[in-house]
Enzyme design. Structure first.
Site, short mmCIF file in Angstrom:
data_model
loop_
_atom_site.label_atom_id
_atom_site.label_comp_id
_atom_site.label_asym_id
_atom_site.label_seq_id
_atom_site.Cartn_x
_atom_site.Cartn_y
_atom_site.Cartn_z
N ASP A 64 0.86 -1.18 0.00
CA ASP A 64 0.00 0.00 0.00
C ASP A 64 0.90 1.23 0.00
O ASP A 64 1.53 1.54 1.02
CB ASP A 64 -0.90 0.01 1.23
CG ASP A 64 -2.08 -0.94 1.10
OD1 ASP A 64 -2.75 -0.91 0.05
OD2 ASP A 64 -2.32 -1.71 2.04
N LYS A 168 -9.37 1.14 -6.18
CA LYS A 168 -10.03 0.71 -4.95
C LYS A 168 -10.87 1.85 -4.39
O LYS A 168 -10.65 3.00 -4.74
CB LYS A 168 -9.01 0.20 -3.94
CG LYS A 168 -7.97 1.22 -3.48
CD LYS A 168 -6.92 0.56 -2.59
CE LYS A 168 -5.98 1.58 -2.00
NZ LYS A 168 -4.88 0.98 -1.23
N HIS A 169 -11.89 1.55 -3.57
CA HIS A 169 -12.36 0.25 -3.09
C HIS A 169 -13.74 0.04 -3.70
O HIS A 169 -14.71 0.62 -3.21
CB HIS A 169 -12.45 0.23 -1.58
CG HIS A 169 -11.17 0.59 -0.88
ND1 HIS A 169 -10.75 1.90 -0.72
CD2 HIS A 169 -10.23 -0.20 -0.32
CE1 HIS A 169 -9.59 1.90 -0.06
NE2 HIS A 169 -9.25 0.65 0.20
N HIS A 181 -11.73 -1.32 8.69
CA HIS A 181 -10.69 -2.00 9.47
C HIS A 181 -11.23 -2.40 10.85
O HIS A 181 -10.75 -3.36 11.45
CB HIS A 181 -9.47 -1.10 9.66
CG HIS A 181 -8.73 -0.78 8.41
ND1 HIS A 181 -9.08 0.26 7.59
CD2 HIS A 181 -7.66 -1.38 7.82
CE1 HIS A 181 -8.26 0.30 6.56
NE2 HIS A 181 -7.39 -0.68 6.67
N ASP A 252 -10.42 -7.11 -0.15
CA ASP A 252 -9.64 -6.39 0.84
C ASP A 252 -9.20 -7.40 1.91
O ASP A 252 -9.64 -8.56 1.92
CB ASP A 252 -10.46 -5.24 1.43
CG ASP A 252 -9.58 -4.07 1.89
OD1 ASP A 252 -8.36 -4.25 2.04
OD2 ASP A 252 -10.13 -2.96 2.08
#
Length: 316
Positions: A64, A168-169, A181, A252
């Protein structure tokens, strides 16, 4: 041989014997690097050389590295600003904003490719709706057309440096406040609203031939009752059948809290693969990786493998 569907990680600056055993497993097709895997350029080059030598076909190496607050390697690398700065620059000088977007992509691509890294998991195609702090200035803009303009330039820079792009996403994370997350965000908008706004940049880059996409751990309740990252309706239905997308699809991270609603790690992986994901990152939980290697069948996945191999940087 085909590339396996699991993207694992490693704990330190060099590989342990356990790392080598895990990464050599036929279910593992990729590795994702983090800040903990970097101390200086010589160390990173040595680590990547180790990773590239483990097996054939070789591992796909990703990180990332979008710029701004999501940039894993900093000392010795160009500090690229957050993509949101480009929308403000565009108000003053549209041509400079587009050129800077291209230069940012080329800089990131050139620096990562020099170490043997294939993917930077960018550009972010989410809209900055002023709602999501986890997206925020990672997005180019709130305006779908400006996102398209700047993301195209960023991707052209990446491609010029030999790297492929990952949008993304999908289908858009910017309109929900929750951080996937930490929990499962639920977007309750009607599909027509999502399609008219959030999906516009994805559809444009898909039509351009963007090489890969990453799915959001977000549930869009008006469209499906399962998060998009595990949804046949989103992946096999809209993305593959309606949009005719032929690139690689990444789930993800399966260890994010937004993913746990569908079951344990093995169930998550099985559902994601059945829904149409080509590769499944499993981050910061080596025990969960080992569970998958013990539980999932080893199969030839020729189409998925071909899509993933197409993401190798172009100098290999």
């Amino acid at each position: 041989m085909t590339l396996g569907p699991i993207m694992a990680d490693v704990g330190g600056l060099s590989l342990t014997a356990e790392d080598r055993d895990v990464l050599a497993h036929p279910l593992v097709g990729g590795v994702i690097l983090f800040a903990r895997n970097y101390s200086d350029p010589d160390q990173l080059r040595a680590l990547c050389n180790e990773l590239l030598a483990i097996k054939s076909p070789r591992l796909l190496i990703a990180v990332d590295h979008e710029g701004g607050r999501v940039q894993r390697f900093r000392v010795g690398f160009t500090r690229v600003p957050a993509m949101g700065t480009l929308s403000r620059l565009h108000e003053e000088s549209p041509s400079r904003a587009v050129e800077d977007a291209r230069l940012f992509g080329e800089t990131i691509g050139r620096e990562l490719a020099s170490f043997g890294i294939d993917l930077c998991f960018a550009p972010v195609l989410d809209r900055d709706c002023g709602v999501s702090t986890v997206i925020g200035d990672r997005a180019f803009s709130s305006d779908p057309e400006l996102i398209i303009k700047l993301a195209r330039a960023f991707r052209s820079g990446l491609n010029a440096a030999g790297l492929k792009a990952t949008g993304k996403h999908f289908p858009g994370h910017g309109a929900v406040a929750a951080d996937s997350h930490l929990e499962l965000p639920i977007d309750r908008r009607q599909f027509a609203d999502i399609e008219a706004r959030d999906l516009v940049p994805f559809k444009a880059l898909i039509d351009d031939g963007i090489e890969s996409l990453m799915l959001a751990h977000v549930r869009y309740s008006a469209f499906d009752d399962i998060p998009a990252s595990f949804s046949r309706k989103w992946i096999r239905g809209l993305l593959r059948s309606q949009y005719k997308y032929n690139g690689a699809v990444f789930c993800d991270d399966l260890c994010m809290k937004g993913a746990v609603v569908v079951g344990d790690i093995v169930e998550r992986a099985r559902i994601a693969i059945a829904a149409g994901c080509d590769m499944l990152p499993v981050c910061n939980e080596r025990g969960e990786v080992v569970k998958l290697l013990d539980a999932l069948p080893v199969k030839e996945r020729r189409l998925s493998s071909a899509r993933l191999k197409a993401l190798y940087r172009s100098d290999t």
